[in-house]
Design a protein around this motif. Structure first.
Motif, PDB file in Angstrom:
ATOM      1  N   ASP A 192     -17.342  13.483 -34.022  1.00 40.21           N
ATOM      2  CA  ASP A 192     -18.613  13.511 -34.762  1.00 40.21           C
ATOM      3  C   ASP A 192     -19.462  14.746 -34.408  1.00 40.21           C
ATOM      4  O   ASP A 192     -20.514  14.962 -35.003  1.00 40.21           O
ATOM      5  CB  ASP A 192     -19.416  12.212 -34.563  1.00 40.21           C
ATOM      6  N   HIS A 193     -18.972  15.571 -33.459  1.00 42.23           N
ATOM      7  CA  HIS A 193     -19.672  16.807 -33.092  1.00 42.23           C
ATOM      8  C   HIS A 193     -18.857  18.075 -33.397  1.00 42.23           C
ATOM      9  O   HIS A 193     -19.407  19.175 -33.328  1.00 42.23           O
ATOM     10  CB  HIS A 193     -20.062  16.781 -31.611  1.00 42.23           C
ATOM     11  N   HIS A 250     -19.959  18.522 -26.937  1.00 43.08           N
ATOM     12  CA  HIS A 250     -18.752  17.878 -26.386  1.00 43.08           C
ATOM     13  C   HIS A 250     -17.734  17.696 -27.497  1.00 43.08           C
ATOM     14  O   HIS A 250     -18.037  17.953 -28.669  1.00 43.08           O
ATOM     15  CB  HIS A 250     -19.082  16.569 -25.675  1.00 43.08           C
ATOM     16  N   ASN A 261     -22.779  15.108 -36.607  1.00 51.52           N
ATOM     17  CA  ASN A 261     -24.018  15.630 -36.029  1.00 51.52           C
ATOM     18  C   ASN A 261     -24.058  17.136 -36.201  1.00 51.52           C
ATOM     19  O   ASN A 261     -23.072  17.822 -35.902  1.00 51.52           O
ATOM     20  CB  ASN A 261     -24.083  15.310 -34.531  1.00 51.52           C
ATOM     21  N   ASP A 287     -25.798  11.006 -27.077  1.00 51.53           N
ATOM     22  CA  ASP A 287     -24.488  10.738 -26.486  1.00 51.53           C
ATOM     23  C   ASP A 287     -24.572  10.651 -24.963  1.00 51.53           C
ATOM     24  O   ASP A 287     -23.971  11.444 -24.238  1.00 51.53           O
ATOM     25  CB  ASP A 287     -23.449  11.798 -26.905  1.00 51.53           C
ATOM     26  N   HIS A 319     -28.845   9.770 -33.654  1.00 52.26           N
ATOM     27  CA  HIS A 319     -27.542   9.143 -33.376  1.00 52.26           C
ATOM     28  C   HIS A 319     -27.616   7.617 -33.484  1.00 52.26           C
ATOM     29  O   HIS A 319     -27.021   6.891 -32.676  1.00 52.26           O
ATOM     30  CB  HIS A 319     -27.031   9.573 -31.995  1.00 52.26           C
ATOM     31  N   HIS A 358     -23.486   5.025 -24.969  1.00 52.57           N
ATOM     32  CA  HIS A 358     -24.606   5.489 -25.796  1.00 52.57           C
ATOM     33  C   HIS A 358     -25.893   4.771 -25.403  1.00 52.57           C
ATOM     34  O   HIS A 358     -25.862   3.654 -24.897  1.00 52.57           O
ATOM     35  CB  HIS A 358     -24.297   5.248 -27.273  1.00 52.57           C
TER      36      HIS A 358
HETATM   37 ZN   LIG Z   1     -21.775  11.519 -30.972  1.00 47.61          ZN
END
Ligand SMILES: [Zn+2]
Ligand SMILES: [Zn+2]
Length: 256
Positions: free
Chosen positions: A59-60, A55, A14, A140, A213, A188
């Motif tokens: 993936d971030h 966070h 992301n 998220d 997402h 999610h």
């Molecule tokens: Zn995520």
């Protein structure tokens, strides 16, 4: 004026670039340094003020160490997220802490991080405001609590999670404990949960709604789109609907 460029969204990474006439901010760093720069091709980063992190999930942040060194800008995150990054966090050259719930100003953009229900140390979503324009990035999260609904009021652009279709998730390839995690109150947001927000709570101000997402295993872009469209029809609201992709950036969205 704000411009919203979503470089990619999903469990594979992301990252988004939010720009005013004077300031740019990179939101999350889920792609490698090389891939992020590839997706930013042709864009000047001279006005880049910082990288802001929601966070610590990979993936971030997967590209954060390399990107922060290359771009030479401070990384803004809260202290618990920083601690959760461990050695990768300690290696960051320039770190600044924000306080969850407290706005701060970067150039002419005001950033507000607010708490979301997700299984991370101190996860946040963001509102960004500049010159009367407002965009919210809300992904998220296991469900949409009242504080998040409040933050999303009067946004011109909403980037909202539409992670999974419940039926696809149930029959999909994930092991049962992972399915339980995704469906939980700190997992999610499902297509249906987003639809419920759109029918019951969405104020209709946003001219742009981006579904983000999306799970590649437990969702289909068509399904997410149909579910959101049906909800918007029912609510008689008519934002321009776009689906964020994992594999490539979306065209930039301009808010005036
Ligand atoms: Zn995520
Ligand atoms: Zn996460």
């Amino acid at each position: 004026m704000l411009e919203v460029l979503i470089l990619g969204s999903g469990s594979g990474g992301n990252c988004a670039l939010i720009s005013s006439a004077r300031t740019s901010i990179l939101l999350d760093a889920g792609f490698s340094r090389r891939e992020t720069l590839r997706r930013l091709a042709g864009r000047s980063l001279e006005q880049l003020a910082c990288i802001v992190i929601s966070h610590e999930h990979s993936d971030h942040v997967a590209g954060l160490p390399g990107l922060s060194r290359k771009l030479e800008v401070p990384v803004f995150l809260n202290s618990r997220t920083h601690a959760a990054l461990g050695a990768a966090g300690e290696a960051l050259p320039r770190v600044e802490y924000f306080t969850t719930g407290k706005s701060w100003q970067m150039g002419d953009i005001e950033i507000t991080p607010f708490t979301i229900p997700h299984d991370a140390a101190d996860p946040v979503a963001f509102s960004l405001r500049c010159g009367g324009s407002k965009v919210c990035f809300v992904t998220d999260l296991g469900y949409i609590p009242e504080n998040v609904k409040d933050q999303m009021r009067e946004a011109d652009c909403l980037v909202l999670e539409s992670n999974h279709d419940l039926d696809l998730l149930k029959v999909g390839p994930y092991p049962w404990p992972v399915k339980q995690r995704v469906m939980s109150r700190v997992g999610h947001l499902s297509n249906l949960a987003l639809a419920e927000y759109l029918t019951q709570d969405f104020d209709g101000c946003a001219r742009h709604l981006v579904l983000a997402h999306l799970s590649q295993s437990n969702n289909l872009p068509e399904l997410a789109q149909m579910t959101a469209e049906a909800a918007l029809r029912q609510a008689a609201k008519n934002p321009q609907l776009t689906i964020a992709r994992q594999d490539q950036p979306l065209p930039a969205i301009s808010l005036k």
